[in-house]
Design an enzyme around this catalytic site. Structure first.
Site, PDB file in Angstrom:
ATOM      1  N   LEU A   1      -2.336   7.810   4.816  1.00  0.00           N
ATOM      2  CA  LEU A   1      -3.175   6.655   4.510  1.00  0.00           C
ATOM      3  C   LEU A   1      -3.142   5.652   5.645  1.00  0.00           C
ATOM      4  CD1 LEU A   1      -2.180   6.038   0.785  1.00  0.00           C
ATOM      5  CD2 LEU A   1      -4.315   6.987   1.609  1.00  0.00           C
TER       6      LEU A   1
ATOM      7  N   GLY B   1       2.108   2.345  10.370  1.00  0.00           N
ATOM      8  CA  GLY B   1       2.458   1.016  10.858  1.00  0.00           C
ATOM      9  C   GLY B   1       3.496   1.177  11.949  1.00  0.00           C
ATOM     10  N   GLY B   2       4.042   0.062  12.400  1.00  0.00           N
ATOM     11  CA  GLY B   2       5.017   0.114  13.461  1.00  0.00           C
ATOM     12  C   GLY B   2       6.220   0.954  13.088  1.00  0.00           C
TER      13      GLY B   2
ATOM     14  N   THR C   1       5.040   5.281   7.971  1.00  0.00           N
ATOM     15  CA  THR C   1       3.769   5.939   7.709  1.00  0.00           C
ATOM     16  C   THR C   1       3.598   5.993   6.205  1.00  0.00           C
ATOM     17  OG1 THR C   1       4.219   7.298   9.610  1.00  0.00           O
ATOM     18  CG2 THR C   1       2.393   7.978   8.229  1.00  0.00           C
ATOM     19  N   VAL C   2       2.367   5.809   5.764  1.00  0.00           N
ATOM     20  CA  VAL C   2       2.119   5.825   4.327  1.00  0.00           C
ATOM     21  C   VAL C   2       1.254   7.037   3.994  1.00  0.00           C
ATOM     22  CG1 VAL C   2       1.165   4.549   2.387  1.00  0.00           C
ATOM     23  CG2 VAL C   2       2.265   3.318   4.236  1.00  0.00           C
TER      24      VAL C   2
ATOM     25  N   LYS D   1       5.711   5.560   1.138  1.00  0.00           N
ATOM     26  CA  LYS D   1       5.965   5.017   2.462  1.00  0.00           C
ATOM     27  C   LYS D   1       7.210   5.654   3.041  1.00  0.00           C
ATOM     28  CE  LYS D   1       5.997   0.613   4.656  1.00  0.00           C
ATOM     29  NZ  LYS D   1       5.924  -0.794   4.393  1.00  0.00           N
TER      30      LYS D   1
ATOM     31  N   ASP E   1       4.035 -10.893   7.062  1.00  0.00           N
ATOM     32  CA  ASP E   1       3.081 -10.100   7.816  1.00  0.00           C
ATOM     33  C   ASP E   1       1.712 -10.114   7.134  1.00  0.00           C
ATOM     34  OD1 ASP E   1       2.309  -8.668   9.978  1.00  0.00           O
ATOM     35  OD2 ASP E   1       3.147  -6.756   9.319  1.00  0.00           O
TER      36      ASP E   1
END
Ligand code: NAG
Ligand code: NAG
Ligand code: NAG
Ligand code: NAG
Ligand code: NAG
Length: 731
Positions: A436, A439-440, A443-444, A458, A556
């Protein structure tokens, strides 16, 4: 209490015990009576009236074949005996919870060719002061071609009737040519029925007839015989009677001295019109009356189908308990012993023995095969060991304890600790098409739980918290606990986690939709939608900042962390704030927290960046950037643009200073009608972008203001940071 009274009490207790024992002793004398090979137990009796209940006498007679058979007496009148005479009905079956079946073959009302219907009748009469009634489950059945019948259930004219035609039928099974049946309307004690009419199809000398039977008792020989006169001997059918003891229902009977249910039995109101019956509790069987044979414990362990314990060959041990059973595992195995529970696992020494066994077998089968087996088993074992170790290191034990303590406080929100296997089957592979987003640090992926619920899982690249210290682990678990308790329609909720992997997996509610960032760039989002998205998002952030015991700073906030679900909640778009990956909790009254600086360029609060001091106002700043994005449709950072336009927040503020903001409003939505609203939102964004944290409004204030703007109220807008300090909340 004086010594004397104590002694007195002691004597009294002794006395009471003696009386009880005497009572038990005399009741125990009531052994069941026998009729041939069958027992007759309380409340039924044959000769020992003192050991039975009045009205339940069973007559034990030798029948024509010399066998002892049980009979029940009732009164019957028919066209040969026109007055009521005592008749005996063979008892087929007694069940001690309120029913019995007697043979109803003798109950046949017939009238023959040439005679009037009604010539033949049967008046069946159960003693009116007795415990029995005719069960409503019985049917009144008329058999024969073009035959009719009726029954009267009182002598006040109550009557029911049915007429049988002459066609072949298989349903009901009692008769194949000409048949009709009607149900009874009540549990009667008295029935006067007639039946008959035209010629019987198979034998012209015979007549139609009527009878009464319970369909569940009807059985016929293999050669499909039915109720016709000539074949009736091969069919068996019976009349079901209800019974109950006493005249009261359970609630009243329980208050009387005569209450007869034993301690392992429950009282049930009789299906008959009066009285009650006693039924053994689950886990017990037998006769539940104090004067009867009592309920005996069912030994669930003696029969595999009665228990859920693991087989003894697999380490299971079954314990029979009074009214139930329990499972455990034999020595050398661990688990709860239940097939549906954690079963029994051989502990390592056993497993080694198993390897040895498999090893020796493999000598015959082929060394390679055996080696594979060993490798597989070892792998399984290492996997399990590793999982247990990860689970412990990642704080699984602590989390389990906290969740158990929190228990019911969670108000319908369900949070689970998943096993690795469960999640493995939820998403077959961490494959790209299920990805999906990345990110840094994580991963999702999308996954589907076994119950069909989609989830977002996640996976951290490196476990950000690390497991190097117990302190870090506790902090991490604490964070999970708090995130798991969040319950807001605009917050993506954490539904579970898995701690059996090296770096924990977090399982979130799956939001079917795209990020606002994606929607803004690739779709047309109307101004109204943008306003709803902004309002929904502030609702969530205000919840995180001020409605929890301990505030949560998201840290964030950005358009790629706000999802737009493809659904409407209360007719408005439902933005959902996601990714609390780097959120930290504020403790107690500490409004500032110094941490490693994290965040996303373009959204970063300058004060936080300069001083490392984090507060809720940092989220407010990021939200200001988000508002600017909604207003202008621009990206927070646009590297390709002229220098002054690269950083959206700076560009936005400079345009603000020049009073030329409307120039940079998104041309896709800008129009005269909504210009006022856009200006209001812009001035709110500007307040949020104030360099000093304390000059920014709180999320609650932003929320209230946005709601006001959404409600189309034109506001007097403040123009500088200092004005913001005099910001008044009207509520
Ligand atoms: C139980 O049996 C005793 C005699 O053994 C009798 O006195 C008593 O009335 C009986 N109780 C009931 C409820 O039938
Ligand atoms: C009848 O009762 C006796 C005990 O009195 C018992 O041993 C026997 O198994 C019972 N028979 C049946 C068929 O229930
Ligand atoms: C039973 O029904 C028959 C036929 O209808 C009738 O002759 C007889 O008197 C009835 N008996 C009673 C007691 O009602
Ligand atoms: C079954 O055994 C377990 C473990 O000894 C125990 O905790 C549990 O209470 C037992 N259950 C019953 C119903 O006795
Ligand atoms: C397993 O089954 C037994 C019997 O059906 C039930 O009592 C028990 O609660 C079940 N245990 C679990 C863990 O589902």
């Amino acid at each position: 209490m004086s010594l004397q009274t104590q002694m007195h009490c002691g004597v009294l207790v002794h006395f009471v015990i003696c009386v009880c024992l005497a009572g038990v002793a005399s009741a125990a004398k009531c052994v069941p009576e026998k009729c041939g090979s069958v027992n007759v137990s309380y409340p039924f009796w044959i000769k020992n009236s003192h050991c039975g209940y009045p009205g339940f006498q069973v007559i034990c007679k030798e029948n024509s074949t010399g066998m002892l058979t049980r009979y029940l007496s009732a009164y019957v009148a028919n066209n040969t005996h026109r007055t009521l005479t005592k008749s005996y009905y063979k008892i087929r079956e007694i069940n001690y919870t309120g029913q019995m079946v007697i043979s109803s073959r003798p109950l046949k009302a017939a009238s023959c060719l040439g005679r009037q219907e009604g010539d033949g009748f049967v008046l069946f009469h159960l003693p009116s002061d007795g415990p029995f009634t005719i069960s409503m489950t019985n049917r009144f059945v008329v058999v024969g071609c073009n035959t009719s019948g009726s029954y009267a259930y009182d002598n006040l004219g109550g009557e029911a009737r049915c007429v049988a035609g002459c066609i072949f039928q298989n349903d009901p099974p009692y008769c194949s040519y000409g048949c009709c049946e009607i149900t009874l309307q009540d549990n009667y004690k008295w029935l006067n029925f007639t039946g008959g009419g035209l010629v019987h199809l198979k034998d012209e000398k015979k007549c139609g007839f009527s009878t009464i039977l319970d369909p569940s008792t009807f059985t016929i020989g293999d050669d499909r015989e039915d109720l016709y006169w000539g074949h009736v001997k091969k069919a068996y059918y019976g009349l079901r009677l209800n019974w109950g003891i006493g005249l009261e229902n359970c609630s009243m009977a329980k208050t009387t001295v005569n209450y007869s249910c034993s301690s392992n039995a429950e009282c049930i109101d009789s299906p008959s019109r009066k009285g009650y019956v006693c039924k053994c509790l689950p886990g017990y069987e037998g006769n539940g009356y104090t004067n009867g044979t009592d309920c005996t414990d069912i030994d669930e362990c003696s029969n595999k189908s009665l228990n859920e314990c693991m087989e003894p060959s697999k380490g299971g041990v079954c314990h029979n308990l009074a009214g139930s059973y329990n499972c455990s595992c034999a020595k050398g195995y661990s688990g709860d012993g239940f097939k549906n529970g954690s079963t029994c696992d051989a502990e390592s020494s056993k497993k080694t023995a198993m390897f040895a066994a498999i090893g020796s077998v493999s000598a015959f089968v082929g060394v390679s095969l055996g080696a594979c087996g060993i490798v597989w088993l070892l792998r399984m074992r290492y996997q399990k060991q590793a999982r247990d170790e990860y689970f412990r290191r990642n704080g699984g034990v602590l989390l389990e304890r906290i969740l158990a303590e929190r228990g019911k406080q969670m108000e319908g929100k369900i949070f689970r600790i998943f096993s690795e296997d469960e999640l493995k089957s939820a998403f077959r592979d961490y494959s790209d098409d299920m990805k999906l987003g990345t990110g840094g640090s994580s991963t999702v992926y999308k996954g589907i739980l076994s119950n069909g619920t989609p989830v977002a899982i996640k996976k951290f690249k490196d476990f950000p918290i690390g497991v190097e210290s117990e302190e870090a682990m506790k902090q991490f678990i604490n964070e999970i606990v708090i995130l798991s308790g969040l319950n807001h329609k605009n917050v993506v909720s954490l539904v579970g986690c898995c701690l059996q992997t090296q770096s924990p997996l977090l399982v979130y509610e799956f939001v079917d939709g795209r990020t606002i960032s994606h929607q803004l760039r690739s779709n047309h989002l109307s101004w109204q939608s943008r306003l709803q998205i902004a309002t929904g998002s502030t609702d969530a952030l205000a919840y995180l900042h001020s409605e929890l015991d301990r505030p949560i700073i998201h840290r964030d906030v950005k358009s790629t962390n706000i999802l737009l679900a493809n659904i409407f909640v209360d007719n408005t778009l439902a933005p959902k704030i996601a990714d609390f990956g780097i959120s930290r909790l504020l403790c107690g009254n500490d409004t500032h927290l110094t941490t490693n600086i994290m965040g996303t360029c373009g959204y970063m609060d300058p004060e936080y960046y300069d001083t490392g001091t984090l507060s809720e106002k940092s989220d407010v700043y990021s939200f200001g950037v988000f508002l600017a994005e909604l207003l202008t449709g621009r990206e927070p950072l646009s590297p390709g643009k002229p220098a002054q336009e690269i950083v959206l927040s700076k560009f936005f503020l400079s345009k603000c200073k020049e009073n030329c903001l409307t120039e940079i409003f998104d041309p896709k939505v800008r129009n005269e009608e909504i210009l006022d609203q856009m200006i209001d939102v812009a001035s709110l964004a500007k307040e949020c972008l104030c360099v000093e944290g304390k000059g920014r409004p709180s999320m609650r204030e932003v929320k209230i203001k946005l709601e006001e703007i959404g409600g189309s109220t034109t506001l007097t807008t403040s123009t500088s940071c200092s004005d913001v300090l005099s910001y008044q909340i009207s509520s």
